[in-house]
Write a protein that holds these residues in place. Structure first.
Motif, mmCIF file in Angstrom:
data_model
loop_
_atom_site.group_PDB
_atom_site.id
_atom_site.type_symbol
_atom_site.label_atom_id
_atom_site.label_comp_id
_atom_site.label_asym_id
_atom_site.label_seq_id
_atom_site.Cartn_x
_atom_site.Cartn_y
_atom_site.Cartn_z
ATOM 1 N N PHE A 125 1.437 26.112 -27.596
ATOM 2 C CA PHE A 125 1.939 25.098 -26.534
ATOM 3 C C PHE A 125 3.239 25.083 -26.514
ATOM 4 C CE2 PHE A 125 2.504 20.605 -25.055
ATOM 5 C CZ PHE A 125 1.809 20.713 -23.886
ATOM 6 N N TYR A 137 4.622 25.742 -22.528
ATOM 7 C CA TYR A 137 4.968 24.621 -21.717
ATOM 8 C C TYR A 137 6.051 23.810 -22.057
ATOM 9 C CZ TYR A 137 0.688 25.800 -19.070
ATOM 10 O OH TYR A 137 -0.438 26.342 -18.436
ATOM 11 N N VAL A 138 6.163 23.432 -23.403
ATOM 12 C CA VAL A 138 7.483 22.914 -23.838
ATOM 13 C C VAL A 138 8.691 23.433 -23.574
ATOM 14 C CG1 VAL A 138 8.728 21.805 -25.934
ATOM 15 C CG2 VAL A 138 6.200 21.686 -25.659
ATOM 16 N N THR A 185 9.371 23.658 -19.871
ATOM 17 C CA THR A 185 9.651 22.149 -19.159
ATOM 18 C C THR A 185 11.295 22.233 -19.598
ATOM 19 O OG1 THR A 185 7.292 21.497 -19.707
ATOM 20 C CG2 THR A 185 9.099 19.868 -19.521
ATOM 21 N N ALA A 228 12.992 22.371 -16.003
ATOM 22 C CA ALA A 228 13.234 21.236 -15.512
ATOM 23 C C ALA A 228 14.607 20.495 -15.730
ATOM 24 C CB ALA A 228 12.192 20.210 -16.168
ATOM 25 N N LEU A 264 17.365 19.107 -13.102
ATOM 26 C CA LEU A 264 17.992 17.907 -12.846
ATOM 27 C C LEU A 264 19.624 17.842 -12.969
ATOM 28 C CD1 LEU A 264 15.605 15.746 -15.133
ATOM 29 C CD2 LEU A 264 15.613 16.273 -12.507
ATOM 30 N N ALA A 321 21.963 16.435 -10.076
ATOM 31 C CA ALA A 321 22.808 15.213 -10.398
ATOM 32 C C ALA A 321 24.315 15.895 -10.063
ATOM 33 C CB ALA A 321 22.728 15.020 -11.893
ATOM 34 N N LEU A 353 16.942 10.045 -12.990
ATOM 35 C CA LEU A 353 16.430 10.356 -14.197
ATOM 36 C C LEU A 353 17.305 10.592 -15.646
ATOM 37 C CD1 LEU A 353 13.570 12.569 -12.498
ATOM 38 C CD2 LEU A 353 13.139 10.517 -13.648
ATOM 39 N N LEU A 354 18.460 11.177 -15.303
ATOM 40 C CA LEU A 354 19.297 11.336 -16.304
ATOM 41 C C LEU A 354 20.220 10.366 -16.662
ATOM 42 C CD1 LEU A 354 20.633 15.034 -14.667
ATOM 43 C CD2 LEU A 354 19.168 14.621 -16.812
ATOM 44 N N LEU A 371 14.650 9.903 -18.791
ATOM 45 C CA LEU A 371 14.601 11.348 -19.057
ATOM 46 C C LEU A 371 13.336 11.667 -19.817
ATOM 47 C CD1 LEU A 371 15.332 14.116 -18.567
ATOM 48 C CD2 LEU A 371 17.071 13.777 -20.515
ATOM 49 N N PHE A 401 10.042 10.848 -17.971
ATOM 50 C CA PHE A 401 9.743 12.176 -16.949
ATOM 51 C C PHE A 401 9.292 13.338 -17.716
ATOM 52 C CE2 PHE A 401 11.597 16.177 -15.102
ATOM 53 C CZ PHE A 401 10.979 16.128 -14.098
ATOM 54 N N LEU A 402 10.021 13.630 -18.743
ATOM 55 C CA LEU A 402 9.489 14.898 -19.612
ATOM 56 C C LEU A 402 8.147 14.843 -20.194
ATOM 57 C CD1 LEU A 402 12.807 15.865 -21.436
ATOM 58 C CD2 LEU A 402 11.690 16.935 -19.195
ATOM 59 N N MET A 447 5.559 15.134 -17.797
ATOM 60 C CA MET A 447 5.242 16.570 -17.409
ATOM 61 C C MET A 447 4.632 16.961 -18.703
ATOM 62 S SD MET A 447 8.586 18.571 -15.995
ATOM 63 C CE MET A 447 7.979 20.009 -15.815
ATOM 64 N N LEU A 448 4.800 16.901 -19.744
ATOM 65 C CA LEU A 448 4.162 17.487 -21.006
ATOM 66 C C LEU A 448 2.729 16.925 -21.123
ATOM 67 C CD1 LEU A 448 7.097 17.567 -23.607
ATOM 68 C CD2 LEU A 448 6.128 19.448 -22.303
ATOM 69 N N TYR A 466 0.855 18.886 -18.644
ATOM 70 C CA TYR A 466 0.479 20.364 -19.452
ATOM 71 C C TYR A 466 -0.662 20.288 -20.386
ATOM 72 C CZ TYR A 466 4.432 21.826 -16.488
ATOM 73 O OH TYR A 466 5.392 21.862 -15.552
ATOM 74 N N ALA A 467 -0.338 19.210 -21.425
ATOM 75 C CA ALA A 467 -1.269 19.053 -22.380
ATOM 76 C C ALA A 467 -2.720 18.913 -22.102
ATOM 77 C CB ALA A 467 -0.718 17.845 -23.433
ATOM 78 N N PHE A 520 5.342 19.775 -12.813
ATOM 79 C CA PHE A 520 6.454 19.219 -12.235
ATOM 80 C C PHE A 520 6.349 18.161 -10.988
ATOM 81 C CE2 PHE A 520 10.301 19.091 -9.733
ATOM 82 C CZ PHE A 520 11.429 18.721 -10.628
ATOM 83 N N TYR A 573 7.623 14.455 -11.140
ATOM 84 C CA TYR A 573 8.784 14.032 -10.305
ATOM 85 C C TYR A 573 8.412 13.190 -9.187
ATOM 86 C CZ TYR A 573 13.633 14.856 -8.389
ATOM 87 O OH TYR A 573 14.755 14.567 -8.017
#
Lengths: 195, 198
Positions: free
Chosen positions: A152, A156-157, A160, A164, A168, A172, B28-29, B35, B38-39, B42-43, B46-47, B118, B122
């Motif tokens: 995993f 995915y980690v 991501t 991602a 961002l 920004a 988000l940042l 942040l 948000f992550l 996402m995770l 996915y999990a 995502f 998001y």
């Protein structure tokens, strides 16, 4: 006044970004990739072989020459001369900071040549890699679920983080540019000059 | 300042609080917490998918088989369109020169889940999300079909290149397409409503 390297880099930001990205790609091929192979052969493999639990003895560990991966095969698979087929491996450990590091790093350095995002990037990949090393050791020595957790983390980690966060940062950065565009000085016609 | 107030020649000043894909990213940042949240979203998505897939869908096999079969069939159709004779049999596609089997890892299922995670995390309107996800999934499936067709052609033309192109494709093509779709979602998902005309 003579322009400094920094002022030139600021003025030609796009070109500087592309040049830095190419340089980073070359540094990856010339330096980081051999280091990843060394990491697999000289760090990860000895560490994994030192795991002395009964479960760990059920694996044959192989680091292929020139590869940044260490494979864990079921014991006996290799001694029977059957195969080193990757598909037969129970798990595969990969050195951190691979393609999912270098491609986003090149993107970030091309987009923001004067910021040190790529260095932060390398740090985050090494941190995830260190954590993943521990998880792989647990999988090897104690618990099978850790191999799933490792898998995993490597899919995915990493994906991501690698896709991602650059997105961002890029959005920004564009927002900052839009809010504070570069100043362009237009020549002002002198009083009395013909239009 | 009023919406639509003009500055200089033709450029409209944005409203300070008007949502845009860019200031959403900035928000988000803005802090470690936003942040991380948000992550984490996402995770978490996915999990859930990872566990669902590992424990149920992979052993069951039907979803992978269906997706691989669809990809194989459409690959043959695409090759027909460009004048190459191809036949699909289950997960396998053949031309007169070569054949490929679309195995579980190559049917694009993980790319589909990566895209969806995502879009779920998001910020964006749910109605737009409900439209955007199926469109994005279709784009990724189409990408995979084109990828499989080109791999099949390469395996017939230059079998020695197959492995390297196969690795290259998996990495670049999917990631580039997914990144592009994510960029699109940041623009589509939270596009500000058009101002009402006075």
């Amino acid at each position: 006044m003579r322009p400094t390297v920094l002022s030139l880099a600021r003025r030609h930001r796009r070109l500087t970004g592309v040049l830095f990205a190419v340089a980073l790609g070359a540094a990856y091929l010339g330096v980081l990739r051999p280091l990843r192979v060394l990491g697999a052969e000289a760090v990860a493999l000895p560490l994994f072989e030192a795991v002395g639990t009964p479960r760990a003895e059920g694996f044959d560990l192989v680091a292929r020459p020139g590869s940044a991966d260490v494979y864990a095969f079921p014991e006996g698979t290799l001694t029977t001369g059957l195969t080193e087929d990757e598909m037969a491996a129970v798990a595969r450990w990969s050195s951190p900071a691979g393609a999912l590091f270098v491609l986003p790093a090149m993107f970030l350095i091309a987009a923001f040549p004067l910021r040190r995002y790529w260095l932060l990037w390398l740090g985050s990949h090494l941190a995830v890699g260190a954590g993943a090393l521990g998880v792989f050791v647990i999988g090897l020595g104690g618990a099978g679920w850790a191999f799933s957790l490792y898998s995993f983390s490597q899919t995915y980690v990493l994906e991501t983080i690698s896709l991602a966060i650059p997105l961002l940062l890029w959005l920004a950065g564009r927002a900052e540019e839009a809010a504070d565009p570069p100043v362009v000085v237009h020549p002002t016609p002198a009083v009395g000059e013909a239009a | 300042m009023e919406l639509g107030a003009r500055k200089g020649r033709g450029d409209i000043l944005p409203l300070p609080d008007a949502p845009s894909p860019m200031n959403t990213a900035q928000q988000l940042l803005q802090s470690h917490r936003s942040l991380a949240l948000f992550l984490a979203k996402m995770l978490a998505a996915y999990a859930v998918w990872f566990i669902l897939y590992d424990l149920w869908l992979l052993p069951d096999g039907r979803l992978d088989l269906w997706l691989s079969t669809v990809a194989a069939t459409w690959t043959a159709d695409v090759l027909h369109l460009v004048g190459v004779g191809a036949v699909a049999e289950g997960r396998t596609v053949f031309t007169h020169a070569a054949g490929i089997e679309i195995v579980d890892g190559c049917n694009g299922l993980s790319a589909l889940s990566l895209f969806v995670g995502f879009v779920l995390a998001y910020p964006g309107a749910w109605a737009r999300r409900a439209l955007f996800i199926p469109m994005g999934l279709a784009v990724i499936v189409a990408t995979n079909v084109v990828r499989c067709a080109s791999l099949l052609l390469i395996s017939g033309w230059r079998p020695d290149l197959f492995e390297s192109v196969h690795g290259f494709h998996a990495l670049f093509v999917f990631y580039v397409v997914i990144f592009g779709l994510w960029v699109a979602w940041t623009h589509v998902g939270e596009r500000p409503a058009e101002p009402a005309l006075a």
